[in-house]
Structures are given as C-alpha cells and as structure tokens.
Design an enzyme around this catalytic site. Structure first.
Site: not given
Ligand code: RB5
Length: 141
Positions: A65, A68-69, A98, A132-133
């Site tokens: 968009c 992008g938000i 991650h 861990r991720h």
C-alpha cells in the site's frame, strides 16, 4: 513457490514492478488485485492474500500500500499470519530468519523500486532459523 500478491491504489505502481520480478525468479504468482489506480480499501486485499496463505493455497504473500502500515496492521489481525513491514535489506532478512514472516508488506511511497526489489529477493531467499526463534513465535497469542 506459490506467492499471493495484493495492493491498493497506493501500492499498485510498485506491484507492477514486483510482479515481473517474481515471475523472472520462477515463482507462481496469484495477483489478487487491485488492477488499476482507482481508489480502493486496502483491508479487502489484505484479507484476500492472507486467506490464500492461511489456507495454504499460497506459500507466502506480498502486500503493498502507500506506506505498508495499513496492510501490515490488517494482515496481522488474521489467524496464522506473521506480516512484516520491511523497508531495508536487514529487516527483510531478519523478518524471515527470526520471525518466520509469511507475508511481506511494502510501502510504495516509502521504498523506491530498486530497494523494494532487493527486499523481495532477500525475503524470498532467507530461511527461518527455528530453535529459540520458533519458541518465541509460538508465544504469540
Ligand atoms: C491510501 O491513500 C493509503 O492510506 C494506503 O495506501 C496505505 O498507505 C494505508 O496504510
């Protein structure tokens, strides 16, 4: 990979740049609109792309968009979606390694076409690190 892509009018011109790149990279692309610069409501396109990803009819999604938000906010409301708004190579890489992002969000009014192409390339080429991720993303409620 099967990639679902969508934009609103504010992201349409960048989508026109990204589509042939995806095809040149050998991906199967589903363009879920919009198809011109007429004003539309971005959540409809976030819904369409996220539905393809969460139903496993696409391996991942790309939403564009103006900033992008809005696309990232709308996408992250959807079950099973981890949408990442990226504006540089590092965040694109980390969002995969991650966070196992399954939707990439871009802002046409923020990120130029050359940088956007690099973001898309590294995002698609980077694998999730797991370990861990994985534990951390499993803690998302
Ligand atoms: C449309 O003008 C604009 O609000 C939209 O593309 C996006 O930037 C919203 O977050």
């Amino acid at each position: 990979m099967k990639i679902a892509i969508g934009s609103d009018h504010g992201g349409f011109a960048l989508k026109v740049v990204i589509l042939p790149l995806l095809q040149d990279l050998g991906h199967e692309v589903q363009d879920l609109g919009c198809y011109d610069t007429a004003s539309v409501d971005y959540p409809a396109f976030a819904d369409a792309v996220c539905e393809k990803v969460s139903s496993k009819n696409a391996d991942c999604g790309i939403l564009i968009c103006g900033t992008g938000i809005g696309m990232s906010m709308a996408a992250n409301k959807k079950e099973g979606i981890r949408a990442a708004l990226c504006s540089d190579h590092y965040t694109a890489c980390m969002s995969r390694e991650h966070n196992d992002a399954n939707v990439l969000c871009l802002g046409e009014r923020v990120t130029g076409p050359g940088v956007a192409e690099e973001i898309v390339k590294v995002w698609l080429a980077t694998s999730f690190g797991g370990g861990r991720h994985l534990r951390r993303i499993e803690l998302f409620s």
